[in-house]
Design a protein around this motif. Sequence first.
Motif, PDB file in Angstrom:
ATOM      1  N   PRO A  67      32.798  28.266  28.103  1.00  0.00           N
ATOM      2  CA  PRO A  67      33.360  29.413  27.372  1.00  0.00           C
ATOM      3  C   PRO A  67      34.494  28.994  26.438  1.00  0.00           C
ATOM      4  N   LEU A  68      34.487  29.559  25.235  1.00  0.00           N
ATOM      5  CA  LEU A  68      35.539  29.308  24.256  1.00  0.00           C
ATOM      6  C   LEU A  68      36.385  30.552  23.999  1.00  0.00           C
ATOM      7  N   MET A  69      35.735  31.726  23.967  1.00  0.00           N
ATOM      8  CA  MET A  69      36.463  32.954  23.672  1.00  0.00           C
ATOM      9  C   MET A  69      35.729  34.140  24.280  1.00  0.00           C
ATOM     10  N   THR A  70      36.495  35.096  24.828  1.00  0.00           N
ATOM     11  CA  THR A  70      35.942  36.338  25.364  1.00  0.00           C
ATOM     12  C   THR A  70      36.568  37.510  24.630  1.00  0.00           C
ATOM     13  N   LEU A  71      35.730  38.450  24.203  1.00  0.00           N
ATOM     14  CA  LEU A  71      36.193  39.650  23.518  1.00  0.00           C
ATOM     15  C   LEU A  71      35.628  40.857  24.236  1.00  0.00           C
ATOM     16  N   LEU A 131      29.350  33.993  35.507  1.00  0.00           N
ATOM     17  CA  LEU A 131      30.171  34.154  36.704  1.00  0.00           C
ATOM     18  C   LEU A 131      31.487  34.849  36.370  1.00  0.00           C
ATOM     19  N   ARG A 132      32.382  34.134  35.715  1.00  0.00           N
ATOM     20  CA  ARG A 132      33.666  34.697  35.301  1.00  0.00           C
ATOM     21  C   ARG A 132      33.985  34.169  33.911  1.00  0.00           C
ATOM     22  N   TRP A 133      35.008  34.759  33.299  1.00  0.00           N
ATOM     23  CA  TRP A 133      35.406  34.354  31.957  1.00  0.00           C
ATOM     24  C   TRP A 133      35.915  32.917  31.897  1.00  0.00           C
ATOM     25  N   ASP A 134      36.311  32.361  33.058  1.00  0.00           N
ATOM     26  CA  ASP A 134      36.909  31.028  33.070  1.00  0.00           C
ATOM     27  C   ASP A 134      35.983  29.971  33.665  1.00  0.00           C
ATOM     28  N   THR A 135      34.707  30.294  33.826  1.00  0.00           N
ATOM     29  CA  THR A 135      33.748  29.326  34.363  1.00  0.00           C
ATOM     30  C   THR A 135      32.552  29.226  33.425  1.00  0.00           C
ATOM     31  N   PRO A 136      31.816  28.125  33.479  1.00  0.00           N
ATOM     32  CA  PRO A 136      30.660  27.961  32.589  1.00  0.00           C
ATOM     33  C   PRO A 136      29.580  29.006  32.846  1.00  0.00           C
ATOM     34  N   VAL A 137      28.742  29.202  31.846  1.00  0.00           N
ATOM     35  CA  VAL A 137      27.519  29.991  31.996  1.00  0.00           C
ATOM     36  C   VAL A 137      26.374  29.015  32.246  1.00  0.00           C
ATOM     37  N   TYR A 138      25.561  29.327  33.234  1.00  0.00           N
ATOM     38  CA  TYR A 138      24.450  28.456  33.597  1.00  0.00           C
ATOM     39  C   TYR A 138      23.149  29.080  33.101  1.00  0.00           C
ATOM     40  N   ILE A 139      22.341  28.277  32.424  1.00  0.00           N
ATOM     41  CA  ILE A 139      21.086  28.751  31.848  1.00  0.00           C
ATOM     42  C   ILE A 139      19.929  28.291  32.720  1.00  0.00           C
TER      43      ILE A 139
END
Length: 279
Positions: free
Chosen positions: A273-277, A142-150
């Motif tokens: 999320p822990l880190m985005t590059l 979704l966004r860098w500040d929200t969880p990723v759903y599998i």
Amino acid sequence: MCANANKFDCCDCSPWQETFEKVTSLPGTLPSYEYFTILHGSGPELKEEIYSYADGGNTVGTPLGETTALYGNEADEYYAKWERLESFSKRRRELLAEKVVGSYDPISNYTHQGLFSRNEARLGCYDTMDSSGGNHLFPLTLRWDTPVYIFKGESNLSEEVLQRLGFLERAGRLGLEEDLKKINILPHGGGYKIELDYQNIEVTNTKLGNVFSLSNPEPAVRVDEVEAETGVTEFGGMNITNPRELPYTYRGKKVVRKAIEFNLSNLVGKLRPLMTLKI
């Protein structure tokens, strides 16, 4: 050790990589690693080879302007090049993952934008029954500040969902009911949210490409702000040549809720999320 869930975009895009920790998952679905990485990238080296076909073929008019249609040998040639691009992009991500995270176990490397057959293009959607390899695990970002759903891929859409969406009667009339029952779609992400209230869109084809004319924004505060010819405020019109020029944000968890509501696939895990590059 890191596991890696890769995603694909056939367009030219900036590569980015995110690292996550597992919050929750159903038993037997996600590997028992503590950290995961999602790598997003494409094959820009072959972009022009694919896009060059837009200048050939047959010009066809659509409600959104003119586009190009390919037939016969030209279509066969294009599809063969697409298959090469898709294979190249997947391998490119695998090699990039090795450089970014080192040793890893791949989880998912599915296409979400491109051709899925000779006459089927998907924009931002997985094929939940994709047989190209992998275990049918699909990350929905979704966004860098929200969880990723599998999600674990399942066949869709059901007749009950088609009825609720109001698609069933029209699909039957057009002879598309069986196609929709095995369309097997799942969004790869939240998508863009345009923060504008324009209601009218006109498309004009020019030598510079398509020009999109937007009008009819929020009502004018005073009567003298309205132009008699257009019925909109004198400062309200907007002409753009690329939707990227519009201000936007990203949609949030509503996309996940809709995917669950319409039984597009089974939610089996969530990553924090822990880190985005972004490169």
